[in-house]
Design an enzyme around this catalytic site. Sequence first.
Site, PDB file in Angstrom:
ATOM      1  N   ASP A  59       0.863  -1.181   0.000  1.00 43.65           N
ATOM      2  CA  ASP A  59       0.000   0.000   0.000  1.00 43.65           C
ATOM      3  C   ASP A  59       0.899   1.231   0.000  1.00 43.65           C
ATOM      4  O   ASP A  59       2.072   1.146   0.378  1.00 43.65           O
ATOM      5  CB  ASP A  59      -0.879  -0.036   1.258  1.00 43.65           C
ATOM      6  CG  ASP A  59      -1.703   1.224   1.427  1.00 43.65           C
ATOM      7  OD1 ASP A  59      -2.378   1.631   0.480  1.00 43.65           O
ATOM      8  OD2 ASP A  59      -1.641   1.810   2.529  1.00 43.65           O
ATOM      9  N   ASP A 118      -1.648  -0.726   6.049  1.00 42.60           N
ATOM     10  CA  ASP A 118      -1.852  -0.161   7.389  1.00 42.60           C
ATOM     11  C   ASP A 118      -3.282   0.279   7.666  1.00 42.60           C
ATOM     12  O   ASP A 118      -3.663   0.449   8.817  1.00 42.60           O
ATOM     13  CB  ASP A 118      -0.934   1.061   7.570  1.00 42.60           C
ATOM     14  CG  ASP A 118      -1.389   2.237   6.727  1.00 42.60           C
ATOM     15  OD1 ASP A 118      -1.760   3.277   7.290  1.00 42.60           O
ATOM     16  OD2 ASP A 118      -1.391   2.119   5.487  1.00 42.60           O
TER      17      ASP A 118
END
Length: 303
Positions: free
Chosen positions: A62, A238
Amino acid sequence: GDISTAIYRGLIFLVVSCPCAFAISVPLSYFSGIGRCSKQGILIKGSNYLDSCAKINKVMLDKTGTLTTGNFKVNKIECNKIKERELLEIVVAGEQNSLHPIAIAICEYYNKKSKLKIDNYKEIAGKGIEYTIKKDKYFVGRSLNPNGFTQVDVTKNDSIIGSIYLLDDIKEDSASCINQLKELGIKTTMLTGDNKAIANKDCSELGIDEYRAELLPDDKYNIIDNEKKESVVAFVGDGINDAPALTLSDVGISMGIMGSQASIESSDVVIADDNLARIPDLIKISKRTRKIVLENIIYAGVT
């Protein structure tokens, strides 16, 4: 008999003849590997995940909060027939209870609570938020920007009344992580909801092999599902939206500080200090541990 039957019988003989060697050497090796990782701030939820890390040949990451700091900063604001203070008052009215990094950055820039009352609040996954103030309908969401900014457009009754431009810095350890993964022969891919201009800029700067941009949470899930057919995939994320992808991947790795509770619970490995350089360390330790386990099995058999 055939070779598989011979191997099977040979393994039975080894377990019967030296059960202590197997019972002690194999689990103890994994416990030692997990302990070594813990010493470096890498928390692993089981020896099976440590073993899977040794087989990883593709790492998908990500962007926001993982490769970048996730601490957005407002760079500039453009207004259309409205004052900057009024625009921020409208935006903060909808964003002030959000935990999204962009929302937090805008609220910190304004530095006070909005006094406007909102109704019909609605979150549109991967796009933005929608709400009404009095009889006017507002939408606050990200849009494409060719210059590498994260752009948030504000519309009133479907007409743009302003745009907020933000920047997100790359983490100091991101480039080192990507370089070390390349040395290990592991391919890297960045998955992001940001536009292609930002993704291309960050990938070029970090040396990431490829990127997929303008993704919704479901898109990340589907990409990993396809990649798993050909590779052993680790996904690093996250955010709360990363939880499905972390669960689906062969090894899900989350951030301990920036990571949401959902992402930490969904992952198999947690990087306690958010330092991406721990990921190559994790793979090296896992490979070393697996090698020792195989040596123990061979030597136990020979003995």
